[in-house]
Scaffold this motif. Sequence first.
Motif, PDB file in Angstrom:
ATOM      1  N   LYS A   1     -58.579 -25.028 -32.874  1.00  0.00           N
ATOM      2  CA  LYS A   1     -58.802 -23.583 -32.945  1.00  0.00           C
ATOM      3  C   LYS A   1     -57.689 -22.797 -32.261  1.00  0.00           C
ATOM      4  CE  LYS A   1     -63.852 -23.864 -33.116  1.00  0.00           C
ATOM      5  NZ  LYS A   1     -65.127 -23.401 -32.513  1.00  0.00           N
ATOM      6  N   ASN A   2     -56.630 -23.497 -31.831  1.00  0.00           N
ATOM      7  CA  ASN A   2     -55.527 -22.828 -31.110  1.00  0.00           C
ATOM      8  C   ASN A   2     -56.054 -21.974 -29.957  1.00  0.00           C
ATOM      9  OD1 ASN A   2     -53.776 -23.982 -32.893  1.00  0.00           O
ATOM     10  ND2 ASN A   2     -53.024 -22.086 -33.780  1.00  0.00           N
ATOM     11  N   THR A   3     -57.026 -22.494 -29.235  1.00  0.00           N
ATOM     12  CA  THR A   3     -57.717 -21.693 -28.237  1.00  0.00           C
ATOM     13  C   THR A   3     -57.745 -22.371 -26.877  1.00  0.00           C
ATOM     14  OG1 THR A   3     -59.116 -20.703 -29.949  1.00  0.00           O
ATOM     15  CG2 THR A   3     -59.860 -20.485 -27.678  1.00  0.00           C
ATOM     16  N   LEU A   4     -57.469 -21.577 -25.875  1.00  0.00           N
ATOM     17  CA  LEU A   4     -57.560 -21.967 -24.466  1.00  0.00           C
ATOM     18  C   LEU A   4     -58.786 -21.291 -23.875  1.00  0.00           C
ATOM     19  CD1 LEU A   4     -56.017 -23.227 -21.931  1.00  0.00           C
ATOM     20  CD2 LEU A   4     -55.119 -20.900 -21.612  1.00  0.00           C
ATOM     21  N   TYR A   5     -59.472 -22.001 -22.989  1.00  0.00           N
ATOM     22  CA  TYR A   5     -60.685 -21.460 -22.368  1.00  0.00           C
ATOM     23  C   TYR A   5     -60.577 -21.492 -20.842  1.00  0.00           C
ATOM     24  CZ  TYR A   5     -62.583 -22.465 -27.005  1.00  0.00           C
ATOM     25  OH  TYR A   5     -62.798 -22.534 -28.362  1.00  0.00           O
ATOM     26  N   LEU A   6     -61.352 -20.615 -20.226  1.00  0.00           N
ATOM     27  CA  LEU A   6     -61.557 -20.677 -18.781  1.00  0.00           C
ATOM     28  C   LEU A   6     -63.028 -20.405 -18.519  1.00  0.00           C
ATOM     29  CD1 LEU A   6     -60.138 -21.053 -16.014  1.00  0.00           C
ATOM     30  CD2 LEU A   6     -60.096 -18.540 -15.861  1.00  0.00           C
ATOM     31  N   GLN A   7     -63.749 -21.433 -18.147  1.00  0.00           N
ATOM     32  CA  GLN A   7     -65.161 -21.292 -17.766  1.00  0.00           C
ATOM     33  C   GLN A   7     -65.208 -20.934 -16.287  1.00  0.00           C
ATOM     34  OE1 GLN A   7     -68.066 -21.515 -19.659  1.00  0.00           O
ATOM     35  NE2 GLN A   7     -69.027 -20.761 -17.784  1.00  0.00           N
ATOM     36  N   MET A   8     -65.800 -19.810 -15.978  1.00  0.00           N
ATOM     37  CA  MET A   8     -65.857 -19.325 -14.607  1.00  0.00           C
ATOM     38  C   MET A   8     -67.303 -19.268 -14.150  1.00  0.00           C
ATOM     39  SD  MET A   8     -62.992 -16.307 -14.781  1.00  0.00           S
ATOM     40  CE  MET A   8     -64.011 -15.235 -15.788  1.00  0.00           C
ATOM     41  N   ASN A   9     -67.633 -20.047 -13.141  1.00  0.00           N
ATOM     42  CA  ASN A   9     -68.989 -20.098 -12.594  1.00  0.00           C
ATOM     43  C   ASN A   9     -68.989 -19.624 -11.151  1.00  0.00           C
ATOM     44  OD1 ASN A   9     -69.886 -21.306 -15.032  1.00  0.00           O
ATOM     45  ND2 ASN A   9     -69.363 -23.337 -14.262  1.00  0.00           N
ATOM     46  N   SER A  10     -70.154 -19.324 -10.647  1.00  0.00           N
ATOM     47  CA  SER A  10     -70.314 -18.878  -9.248  1.00  0.00           C
ATOM     48  C   SER A  10     -69.315 -17.778  -8.915  1.00  0.00           C
ATOM     49  CB  SER A  10     -70.147 -20.064  -8.294  1.00  0.00           C
ATOM     50  OG  SER A  10     -71.082 -21.078  -8.575  1.00  0.00           O
ATOM     51  N   LEU A  11     -69.245 -16.799  -9.766  1.00  0.00           N
ATOM     52  CA  LEU A  11     -68.254 -15.740  -9.585  1.00  0.00           C
ATOM     53  C   LEU A  11     -68.525 -14.926  -8.330  1.00  0.00           C
ATOM     54  CD1 LEU A  11     -67.866 -14.744 -13.306  1.00  0.00           C
ATOM     55  CD2 LEU A  11     -65.980 -15.361 -11.790  1.00  0.00           C
ATOM     56  N   GLU A  12     -67.433 -14.490  -7.717  1.00  0.00           N
ATOM     57  CA  GLU A  12     -67.465 -13.711  -6.480  1.00  0.00           C
ATOM     58  C   GLU A  12     -66.730 -12.393  -6.705  1.00  0.00           C
ATOM     59  OE1 GLU A  12     -65.284 -16.306  -3.969  1.00  0.00           O
ATOM     60  OE2 GLU A  12     -66.836 -17.876  -3.922  1.00  0.00           O
ATOM     61  N   PRO A  13     -67.054 -11.365  -5.911  1.00  0.00           N
ATOM     62  CA  PRO A  13     -66.310 -10.105  -6.048  1.00  0.00           C
ATOM     63  C   PRO A  13     -64.803 -10.297  -5.927  1.00  0.00           C
ATOM     64  CG  PRO A  13     -68.283  -9.738  -4.765  1.00  0.00           C
ATOM     65  CD  PRO A  13     -68.205 -11.233  -5.003  1.00  0.00           C
ATOM     66  N   ALA A  14     -64.367 -11.280  -5.149  1.00  0.00           N
ATOM     67  CA  ALA A  14     -62.931 -11.541  -4.983  1.00  0.00           C
ATOM     68  C   ALA A  14     -62.279 -12.057  -6.265  1.00  0.00           C
ATOM     69  CB  ALA A  14     -62.709 -12.540  -3.859  1.00  0.00           C
ATOM     70  N   ASP A  15     -63.082 -12.449  -7.248  1.00  0.00           N
ATOM     71  CA  ASP A  15     -62.534 -12.896  -8.534  1.00  0.00           C
ATOM     72  C   ASP A  15     -62.210 -11.721  -9.460  1.00  0.00           C
ATOM     73  OD1 ASP A  15     -64.938 -15.529  -8.376  1.00  0.00           O
ATOM     74  OD2 ASP A  15     -62.784 -15.704  -7.982  1.00  0.00           O
ATOM     75  N   THR A  16     -62.553 -10.525  -9.055  1.00  0.00           N
ATOM     76  CA  THR A  16     -62.267  -9.342  -9.865  1.00  0.00           C
ATOM     77  C   THR A  16     -60.760  -9.177 -10.055  1.00  0.00           C
ATOM     78  OG1 THR A  16     -64.276  -8.193  -9.182  1.00  0.00           O
ATOM     79  CG2 THR A  16     -62.450  -6.832  -9.967  1.00  0.00           C
ATOM     80  N   ALA A  17     -60.334  -9.138 -11.305  1.00  0.00           N
ATOM     81  CA  ALA A  17     -58.907  -9.055 -11.623  1.00  0.00           C
ATOM     82  C   ALA A  17     -58.740  -8.958 -13.136  1.00  0.00           C
ATOM     83  CB  ALA A  17     -58.169 -10.289 -11.110  1.00  0.00           C
ATOM     84  N   VAL A  18     -57.514  -8.701 -13.546  1.00  0.00           N
ATOM     85  CA  VAL A  18     -57.145  -8.890 -14.953  1.00  0.00           C
ATOM     86  C   VAL A  18     -56.662 -10.324 -15.090  1.00  0.00           C
ATOM     87  CG1 VAL A  18     -55.642  -8.177 -16.833  1.00  0.00           C
ATOM     88  CG2 VAL A  18     -56.528  -6.470 -15.231  1.00  0.00           C
ATOM     89  N   TYR A  19     -57.218 -11.021 -16.065  1.00  0.00           N
ATOM     90  CA  TYR A  19     -56.891 -12.425 -16.292  1.00  0.00           C
ATOM     91  C   TYR A  19     -55.961 -12.548 -17.496  1.00  0.00           C
ATOM     92  CZ  TYR A  19     -60.267 -13.965 -12.844  1.00  0.00           C
ATOM     93  OH  TYR A  19     -60.933 -14.188 -11.652  1.00  0.00           O
ATOM     94  N   TYR A  20     -54.885 -13.300 -17.307  1.00  0.00           N
ATOM     95  CA  TYR A  20     -53.866 -13.475 -18.339  1.00  0.00           C
ATOM     96  C   TYR A  20     -53.741 -14.942 -18.703  1.00  0.00           C
ATOM     97  CZ  TYR A  20     -52.289  -8.876 -16.694  1.00  0.00           C
ATOM     98  OH  TYR A  20     -52.223  -7.567 -16.337  1.00  0.00           O
ATOM     99  N   CYS A  21     -53.546 -15.233 -19.981  1.00  0.00           N
ATOM    100  CA  CYS A  21     -53.163 -16.587 -20.358  1.00  0.00           C
ATOM    101  C   CYS A  21     -51.666 -16.627 -20.618  1.00  0.00           C
ATOM    102  CB  CYS A  21     -53.952 -17.104 -21.552  1.00  0.00           C
ATOM    103  SG  CYS A  21     -53.557 -16.386 -23.141  1.00  0.00           S
ATOM    104  N   ALA A  22     -51.099 -17.800 -20.454  1.00  0.00           N
ATOM    105  CA  ALA A  22     -49.660 -17.982 -20.588  1.00  0.00           C
ATOM    106  C   ALA A  22     -49.377 -19.321 -21.245  1.00  0.00           C
ATOM    107  CB  ALA A  22     -48.991 -17.906 -19.223  1.00  0.00           C
ATOM    108  N   ALA A  23     -48.233 -19.401 -21.923  1.00  0.00           N
ATOM    109  CA  ALA A  23     -47.857 -20.621 -22.642  1.00  0.00           C
ATOM    110  C   ALA A  23     -46.423 -21.013 -22.353  1.00  0.00           C
ATOM    111  CB  ALA A  23     -48.011 -20.413 -24.144  1.00  0.00           C
TER     112      ALA A  23
END
Length: 122
Positions: free
Chosen positions: A76-98
């Motif tokens: 599927k030409n797809t990258l994933y990021l499963q994020m669990n137990s999220l914290e306020p400190a995880d607040t951000a813009v998330y970018y993928c890179a190749a």
Amino acid sequence: QVQLVESGGGLVQAGGSLRLSCVASGITFSTYGMAWFRQAPGKNREFVASINWSGGSSYYGDSVKGRFAISRTSAKNTLYLQMNSLEPADTAVYYCAAGPGGAAYYPTYNYWGQGTQVTVSS
């Protein structure tokens, strides 16, 4: 033309989960190492996780180890990021890179997406 398009961000309460996706086009996805980075307001960009071309090797930033999981589906030409137990400190813009090759980690990456916002409320 290379395009990396992230999705899956949003607002979630602390302790919740989100799964980010990044669809790649214009590259032979199955030959590229991929990564996730994030940037919070007023802070430097931070490495989150990376994975090699086959998915057999991955690395994580210290702040997300044990909570986040990176994976990929070449069909599927797809990258994933499963994020669990999220914290306020995880607040951000998330970018993928190749790139630039197929290894699990590089100091710099060739291609970047536009980012998806993740906001974790307390």
